[in-house]
Design a protein around this motif. Structure first.
Motif, PDB file in Angstrom:
ATOM      1  N   LEU A 286      -9.671   1.118  -0.313  1.00  0.00           N
ATOM      2  CA  LEU A 286      -9.849   1.388   0.868  1.00  0.00           C
ATOM      3  C   LEU A 286     -10.442   0.109   1.882  1.00  0.00           C
ATOM      4  O   LEU A 286      -9.925  -0.005   2.821  1.00  0.00           O
ATOM      5  CB  LEU A 286     -10.755   2.758   0.818  1.00  0.00           C
TER       6      LEU A 286
ATOM      7  N   GLU B 157      -7.606  -2.199   2.406  1.00  0.00           N
ATOM      8  CA  GLU B 157      -6.850  -1.396   3.398  1.00  0.00           C
ATOM      9  C   GLU B 157      -7.264  -1.703   4.914  1.00  0.00           C
ATOM     10  O   GLU B 157      -6.395  -1.785   5.581  1.00  0.00           O
ATOM     11  CB  GLU B 157      -6.392  -0.030   3.021  1.00  0.00           C
TER      12      GLU B 157
ATOM     13  N   TYR C 223      -5.811  -3.865   8.198  1.00  0.00           N
ATOM     14  CA  TYR C 223      -5.593  -3.575   9.601  1.00  0.00           C
ATOM     15  C   TYR C 223      -6.588  -4.646  10.329  1.00  0.00           C
ATOM     16  O   TYR C 223      -5.481  -4.878  11.401  1.00  0.00           O
ATOM     17  CB  TYR C 223      -6.622  -2.176   9.774  1.00  0.00           C
TER      18      TYR C 223
ATOM     19  N   VAL D  61      -4.041  -7.907  10.392  1.00  0.00           N
ATOM     20  CA  VAL D  61      -2.833  -7.687  11.273  1.00  0.00           C
ATOM     21  C   VAL D  61      -3.188  -7.865  12.777  1.00  0.00           C
ATOM     22  O   VAL D  61      -2.568  -8.637  13.554  1.00  0.00           O
ATOM     23  CB  VAL D  61      -2.376  -6.455  10.929  1.00  0.00           C
TER      24      VAL D  61
ATOM     25  N   TYR E 267      -2.382 -10.921  16.440  1.00  0.00           N
ATOM     26  CA  TYR E 267      -1.935 -10.428  17.839  1.00  0.00           C
ATOM     27  C   TYR E 267      -3.232 -10.692  18.909  1.00  0.00           C
ATOM     28  O   TYR E 267      -2.850 -11.231  19.956  1.00  0.00           O
ATOM     29  CB  TYR E 267      -1.947  -8.944  17.892  1.00  0.00           C
TER      30      TYR E 267
ATOM     31  N   THR F  42       2.622  -6.300   6.353  1.00  0.00           N
ATOM     32  CA  THR F  42       3.725  -7.115   7.246  1.00  0.00           C
ATOM     33  C   THR F  42       3.796  -6.720   8.776  1.00  0.00           C
ATOM     34  O   THR F  42       3.136  -5.491   9.227  1.00  0.00           O
ATOM     35  CB  THR F  42       5.157  -6.321   6.915  1.00  0.00           C
TER      36      THR F  42
ATOM     37  N   ILE G  83       5.135  -7.968  12.529  1.00  0.00           N
ATOM     38  CA  ILE G  83       6.514  -8.795  13.727  1.00  0.00           C
ATOM     39  C   ILE G  83       5.808  -9.673  14.651  1.00  0.00           C
ATOM     40  O   ILE G  83       4.925  -9.256  15.572  1.00  0.00           O
ATOM     41  CB  ILE G  83       7.255  -7.728  14.311  1.00  0.00           C
TER      42      ILE G  83
ATOM     43  N   ILE H 198       9.292 -11.965  10.716  1.00  0.00           N
ATOM     44  CA  ILE H 198       8.530 -10.981   9.990  1.00  0.00           C
ATOM     45  C   ILE H 198       7.536 -12.127   9.386  1.00  0.00           C
ATOM     46  O   ILE H 198       7.564 -13.152   8.622  1.00  0.00           O
ATOM     47  CB  ILE H 198       9.371 -10.310   9.017  1.00  0.00           C
TER      48      ILE H 198
ATOM     49  N   VAL I 169      -5.091   6.040   2.303  1.00  0.00           N
ATOM     50  CA  VAL I 169      -4.423   4.517   2.328  1.00  0.00           C
ATOM     51  C   VAL I 169      -3.176   4.652   2.975  1.00  0.00           C
ATOM     52  O   VAL I 169      -2.823   4.075   3.973  1.00  0.00           O
ATOM     53  CB  VAL I 169      -4.081   4.217   0.737  1.00  0.00           C
TER      54      VAL I 169
ATOM     55  N   ASN J 124      -3.850   5.065   6.473  1.00  0.00           N
ATOM     56  CA  ASN J 124      -4.224   3.805   7.156  1.00  0.00           C
ATOM     57  C   ASN J 124      -2.918   2.880   7.508  1.00  0.00           C
ATOM     58  O   ASN J 124      -2.641   2.156   8.453  1.00  0.00           O
ATOM     59  CB  ASN J 124      -4.901   3.081   6.280  1.00  0.00           C
ATOM     60  N   ARG J 125      -1.969   3.102   6.599  1.00  0.00           N
ATOM     61  CA  ARG J 125      -0.735   2.179   6.612  1.00  0.00           C
ATOM     62  C   ARG J 125      -0.045   2.781   7.855  1.00  0.00           C
ATOM     63  O   ARG J 125       0.628   1.879   8.526  1.00  0.00           O
ATOM     64  CB  ARG J 125       0.418   2.336   5.237  1.00  0.00           C
TER      65      ARG J 125
ATOM     66  N   ALA K 208      -1.282   3.876  10.522  1.00  0.00           N
ATOM     67  CA  ALA K 208      -2.056   3.260  11.551  1.00  0.00           C
ATOM     68  C   ALA K 208      -1.576   1.800  11.648  1.00  0.00           C
ATOM     69  O   ALA K 208      -1.196   1.470  12.988  1.00  0.00           O
ATOM     70  CB  ALA K 208      -3.379   3.498  11.399  1.00  0.00           C
ATOM     71  N   ILE K 209      -1.419   1.122  11.040  1.00  0.00           N
ATOM     72  CA  ILE K 209      -0.883  -0.498  10.764  1.00  0.00           C
ATOM     73  C   ILE K 209       0.434  -0.820  11.323  1.00  0.00           C
ATOM     74  O   ILE K 209       0.631  -1.420  12.211  1.00  0.00           O
ATOM     75  CB  ILE K 209      -1.229  -1.132   9.384  1.00  0.00           C
TER      76      ILE K 209
ATOM     77  N   VAL L 213       1.416  -2.371  14.626  1.00  0.00           N
ATOM     78  CA  VAL L 213       2.362  -3.606  14.923  1.00  0.00           C
ATOM     79  C   VAL L 213       3.541  -3.250  15.613  1.00  0.00           C
ATOM     80  O   VAL L 213       3.977  -4.051  16.648  1.00  0.00           O
ATOM     81  CB  VAL L 213       2.994  -3.725  13.447  1.00  0.00           C
TER      82      VAL L 213
ATOM     83  N   SER M  95      13.684  -5.244  13.147  1.00  0.00           N
ATOM     84  CA  SER M  95      12.419  -5.717  12.372  1.00  0.00           C
ATOM     85  C   SER M  95      11.463  -4.810  12.489  1.00  0.00           C
ATOM     86  O   SER M  95      10.899  -4.516  11.548  1.00  0.00           O
ATOM     87  CB  SER M  95      12.023  -6.826  13.629  1.00  0.00           C
ATOM     88  N   ALA M  96      11.477  -3.499  13.400  1.00  0.00           N
ATOM     89  CA  ALA M  96      10.451  -2.620  13.361  1.00  0.00           C
ATOM     90  C   ALA M  96      11.001  -1.592  12.161  1.00  0.00           C
ATOM     91  O   ALA M  96      10.038  -1.084  11.451  1.00  0.00           O
ATOM     92  CB  ALA M  96      10.580  -1.757  14.654  1.00  0.00           C
TER      93      ALA M  96
ATOM     94  N   THR N  28      12.374  -2.642   9.519  1.00  0.00           N
ATOM     95  CA  THR N  28      11.887  -3.370   8.376  1.00  0.00           C
ATOM     96  C   THR N  28      10.491  -3.116   7.840  1.00  0.00           C
ATOM     97  O   THR N  28      10.201  -3.074   6.711  1.00  0.00           O
ATOM     98  CB  THR N  28      12.309  -4.885   8.446  1.00  0.00           C
ATOM     99  N   ILE N  29       9.723  -3.636   8.871  1.00  0.00           N
ATOM    100  CA  ILE N  29       8.247  -3.242   8.700  1.00  0.00           C
ATOM    101  C   ILE N  29       7.885  -1.873   8.222  1.00  0.00           C
ATOM    102  O   ILE N  29       6.874  -1.734   7.549  1.00  0.00           O
ATOM    103  CB  ILE N  29       7.404  -3.997   9.570  1.00  0.00           C
TER     104      ILE N  29
ATOM    105  N   ASN O 183       8.619  -1.390   4.708  1.00  0.00           N
ATOM    106  CA  ASN O 183       7.484  -1.811   4.012  1.00  0.00           C
ATOM    107  C   ASN O 183       6.343  -0.997   3.754  1.00  0.00           C
ATOM    108  O   ASN O 183       5.525  -1.000   2.924  1.00  0.00           O
ATOM    109  CB  ASN O 183       7.177  -3.323   4.527  1.00  0.00           C
ATOM    110  N   TYR O 184       5.818  -0.422   4.857  1.00  0.00           N
ATOM    111  CA  TYR O 184       4.516   0.600   4.879  1.00  0.00           C
ATOM    112  C   TYR O 184       5.034   2.076   4.401  1.00  0.00           C
ATOM    113  O   TYR O 184       4.233   2.786   4.448  1.00  0.00           O
ATOM    114  CB  TYR O 184       4.045   0.817   6.394  1.00  0.00           C
TER     115      TYR O 184
END
Lengths: 145, 111
Positions: free
Chosen positions: A42, A45, A49, A52, A56, A125, A127, A138, B42, B45-46, B48-49, B53, B72-73, B75-76, B79-80
């Motif tokens: 966790l 993870e 966040y 990433v 930005y 990942t 953008i 990417i 997990v 959280n993914r 949320a990421i 993005v 692109s959106a 694709t990412i 991945n999540y």
């Protein structure tokens, strides 16, 4: 011989008392010792966040990538070195041992934060739109615990 | 004396068996519960990421470049481990992320 038997009974009596105490404790309070896993996964993870977001929110990181690709079409060695320094600080703050960055159209680079052997990796990942979205890159960021 | 000893032996064996049975079952249940809780955390959280993005990168594009950005959106999001659908017909555009494995989803407006 009778003394030995008496001792045996006393020992058994002791064991029995312990077992009964454990049983009563378990039944009444469900207070059996439980194995707890670490929350390392966790933590990685949550670090993901934040890292990433850094791409930005950190204007220095964003501008370095944007200027490099928009002006030359690639990141120069000095720009990669600058990104390394910025990301090193994030890595130190987030408690990760290594950060691997793979930007489309550029060579992959790594940032060693600590000298410990990396144990586990999570990849994130994002953008990075360039030229108003005419050229999206990417970015894959791997964090090592 | 001998009877008492035998009785205690039988009783303690039964109790030991009971305690071991209860504890092993309890550990299995708590371990399984904890693992699924971590997996859900997990994945949440993914989600949320991915949402973060998508929102942030959308804010950096010109309106006529949405087609490339949508690719692109997607694709990412893959991945999540989530599926994205974006409705540009609405104003502001609305995005929906769905994690079909865990049944989680989130809808949000793009800036």
């Amino acid at each position: 011989m009778p003394k030995l038997r008496k001792a045996q009974v006393m020992i058994l009596d002791g064991i029995l008392s312990i077992l009964m105490a454990m049983t009563i404790s378990y039944v009444l309070f469900a207070a059996w010792p439980q194995h707890r896993e670490t929350t390392g996964q966790l933590a990685l993870e949550r670090a993901g966040y934040d890292i990433v977001n850094a791409f930005y929110e950190d204007k220095e990181i964003y501008q370095t990538i944007r200027k490099g690709f928009e002006a030359k079409g690639y990141l120069s060695a000095s720009e990669v070195e600058y990104l390394r320094t910025r990301l090193y600080n994030y890595g130190r703050m987030l408690g990760v041992s290594r950060i691997d960055v793979d930007i489309e159209g550029s060579e992959q680079f790594s940032v060693e934060v600590t000298h410990s052997t990396p144990a586990r990796r999570e990849q994130f990942t994002l953008i990075m739109p360039l030229r108003g979205g005419a050229d999206d890159r990417i970015i894959r960021v791997s964090l090592w615990e | 004396m001998r009877k008492g000893f035998a009785g205690l032996l039988v009783l303690s064996t039964f109790l030991l068996g009971f305690v071991l049975l209860m504890s092993s079952g309890s550990l299995r249940i708590s371990s399984k519960g904890y693992s699924s809780m971590v997996a859900a955390e997990v994945q949440s959280n993914r989600l949320a990421i991915a949402r973060n993005v998508i929102k942030r990168s959308y804010g950096m594009i010109d309106p006529h470049n949405t087609a490339m950005w949508t690719e692109s959106a997607e694709t990412i999001s893959r991945n999540y481990g989530v599926k994205v659908s974006i409705n540009f017909e609405k104003f502001p555009a609305e995005a929906n992320l769905t994690d079909e494995t865990n049944g989680m989803s989130t809808s949000f407006l793009l800036p």
